[in-house]
Write a protein that holds these residues in place. Structure first.
Motif, PDB file in Angstrom:
ATOM      1  N   HIS A  40       0.834  -1.199   0.000  1.00  0.00           N
ATOM      2  CA  HIS A  40       0.000   0.000   0.000  1.00  0.00           C
ATOM      3  C   HIS A  40       0.876   1.260   0.000  1.00  0.00           C
ATOM      4  O   HIS A  40       0.631   2.195  -0.759  1.00  0.00           O
ATOM      5  CB  HIS A  40      -0.935  -0.010   1.211  1.00  0.00           C
ATOM      6  N   THR A  41       1.884   1.266   0.859  1.00  0.00           N
ATOM      7  CA  THR A  41       2.784   2.414   0.928  1.00  0.00           C
ATOM      8  C   THR A  41       3.503   2.615  -0.403  1.00  0.00           C
ATOM      9  O   THR A  41       3.622   3.740  -0.898  1.00  0.00           O
ATOM     10  CB  THR A  41       3.806   2.238   2.067  1.00  0.00           C
ATOM     11  N   TYR A  42       3.990   1.531  -0.989  1.00  0.00           N
ATOM     12  CA  TYR A  42       4.670   1.608  -2.281  1.00  0.00           C
ATOM     13  C   TYR A  42       3.757   2.232  -3.339  1.00  0.00           C
ATOM     14  O   TYR A  42       4.151   3.157  -4.056  1.00  0.00           O
ATOM     15  CB  TYR A  42       5.117   0.205  -2.713  1.00  0.00           C
ATOM     16  N   ALA A  43       2.532   1.743  -3.431  1.00  0.00           N
ATOM     17  CA  ALA A  43       1.593   2.251  -4.427  1.00  0.00           C
ATOM     18  C   ALA A  43       1.287   3.728  -4.184  1.00  0.00           C
ATOM     19  O   ALA A  43       1.269   4.535  -5.126  1.00  0.00           O
ATOM     20  CB  ALA A  43       0.303   1.432  -4.408  1.00  0.00           C
ATOM     21  N   SER A  48       1.900   9.465  -5.634  1.00  0.00           N
ATOM     22  CA  SER A  48       2.203  10.826  -5.174  1.00  0.00           C
ATOM     23  C   SER A  48       3.407  11.430  -5.900  1.00  0.00           C
ATOM     24  O   SER A  48       3.558  12.650  -5.931  1.00  0.00           O
ATOM     25  CB  SER A  48       2.422  10.857  -3.662  1.00  0.00           C
ATOM     26  N   HIS A  49       4.228  10.576  -6.494  1.00  0.00           N
ATOM     27  CA  HIS A  49       5.376  11.067  -7.255  1.00  0.00           C
ATOM     28  C   HIS A  49       5.103  11.112  -8.760  1.00  0.00           C
ATOM     29  O   HIS A  49       6.027  11.261  -9.560  1.00  0.00           O
ATOM     30  CB  HIS A  49       6.619  10.222  -6.956  1.00  0.00           C
ATOM     31  N   ASP A  52       1.602   7.109 -13.256  1.00  0.00           N
ATOM     32  CA  ASP A  52       0.180   6.973 -13.599  1.00  0.00           C
ATOM     33  C   ASP A  52      -0.387   5.675 -13.016  1.00  0.00           C
ATOM     34  O   ASP A  52       0.338   4.724 -12.770  1.00  0.00           O
ATOM     35  CB  ASP A  52      -0.026   7.022 -15.122  1.00  0.00           C
ATOM     36  N   ILE A  53      -1.686   5.679 -12.788  1.00  0.00           N
ATOM     37  CA  ILE A  53      -2.344   4.566 -12.098  1.00  0.00           C
ATOM     38  C   ILE A  53      -2.238   3.256 -12.886  1.00  0.00           C
ATOM     39  O   ILE A  53      -2.134   2.187 -12.288  1.00  0.00           O
ATOM     40  CB  ILE A  53      -3.820   4.892 -11.767  1.00  0.00           C
ATOM     41  N   TYR A  54      -2.213   3.334 -14.214  1.00  0.00           N
ATOM     42  CA  TYR A  54      -2.078   2.121 -15.019  1.00  0.00           C
ATOM     43  C   TYR A  54      -0.739   1.444 -14.727  1.00  0.00           C
ATOM     44  O   TYR A  54      -0.676   0.231 -14.528  1.00  0.00           O
ATOM     45  CB  TYR A  54      -2.204   2.449 -16.511  1.00  0.00           C
ATOM     46  N   THR A  55       0.332   2.237 -14.683  1.00  0.00           N
ATOM     47  CA  THR A  55       1.660   1.687 -14.402  1.00  0.00           C
ATOM     48  C   THR A  55       1.724   1.118 -12.995  1.00  0.00           C
ATOM     49  O   THR A  55       2.251   0.022 -12.780  1.00  0.00           O
ATOM     50  CB  THR A  55       2.741   2.761 -14.600  1.00  0.00           C
ATOM     51  N   VAL A  56       1.167   1.831 -12.015  1.00  0.00           N
ATOM     52  CA  VAL A  56       1.152   1.335 -10.635  1.00  0.00           C
ATOM     53  C   VAL A  56       0.394   0.014 -10.569  1.00  0.00           C
ATOM     54  O   VAL A  56       0.833  -0.933  -9.917  1.00  0.00           O
ATOM     55  CB  VAL A  56       0.540   2.371  -9.665  1.00  0.00           C
ATOM     56  N   SER A  57      -0.710  -0.068 -11.274  1.00  0.00           N
ATOM     57  CA  SER A  57      -1.500  -1.298 -11.305  1.00  0.00           C
ATOM     58  C   SER A  57      -0.666  -2.472 -11.800  1.00  0.00           C
ATOM     59  O   SER A  57      -0.693  -3.561 -11.214  1.00  0.00           O
ATOM     60  CB  SER A  57      -2.719  -1.096 -12.207  1.00  0.00           C
ATOM     61  N   LYS A  58       0.089  -2.245 -12.861  1.00  0.00           N
ATOM     62  CA  LYS A  58       0.924  -3.313 -13.425  1.00  0.00           C
ATOM     63  C   LYS A  58       2.080  -3.655 -12.488  1.00  0.00           C
ATOM     64  O   LYS A  58       2.441  -4.820 -12.338  1.00  0.00           O
ATOM     65  CB  LYS A  58       1.455  -2.918 -14.802  1.00  0.00           C
TER      66      LYS A  58
END
Length: 68
Positions: A40-43, A48-49, A52-58
């Motif tokens: 959760h912290t990583y995501a 916050s930096h 994009d959400i698509y990249t975080v999802s992957k």
């Protein structure tokens, strides 16, 4: 874009939670932590930096964006 995991083949398990707690304790951190909390912290930090959400999802290994 090819994404590479930092910790190869690291997945949730009680043993990994114990290892994470040992690493945190060795670092002098007294807060209770879990594998899920680290994810959760990583995501959150990625978003916050500006990642994009698509990249975080992957990066999290989610199959569907709505999971993220």
């Amino acid at each position: 874009m090819h994404l590479k995991a930092i910790f190869q083949d690291l997945s949730y398990s009680a043993q990994n939670n114990t290892l994470l707690r040992d690493w945190v304790k060795a670092a002098g951190i007294t807060k209770y932590v879990t594998f899920h909390g680290f994810r959760h912290t990583y995501a959150t930090l990625q978003l916050s930096h500006g990642t994009d959400i698509y990249t975080v999802s992957k990066l999290l290994g989610h199959r569907e964006l709505k999971t993220t």
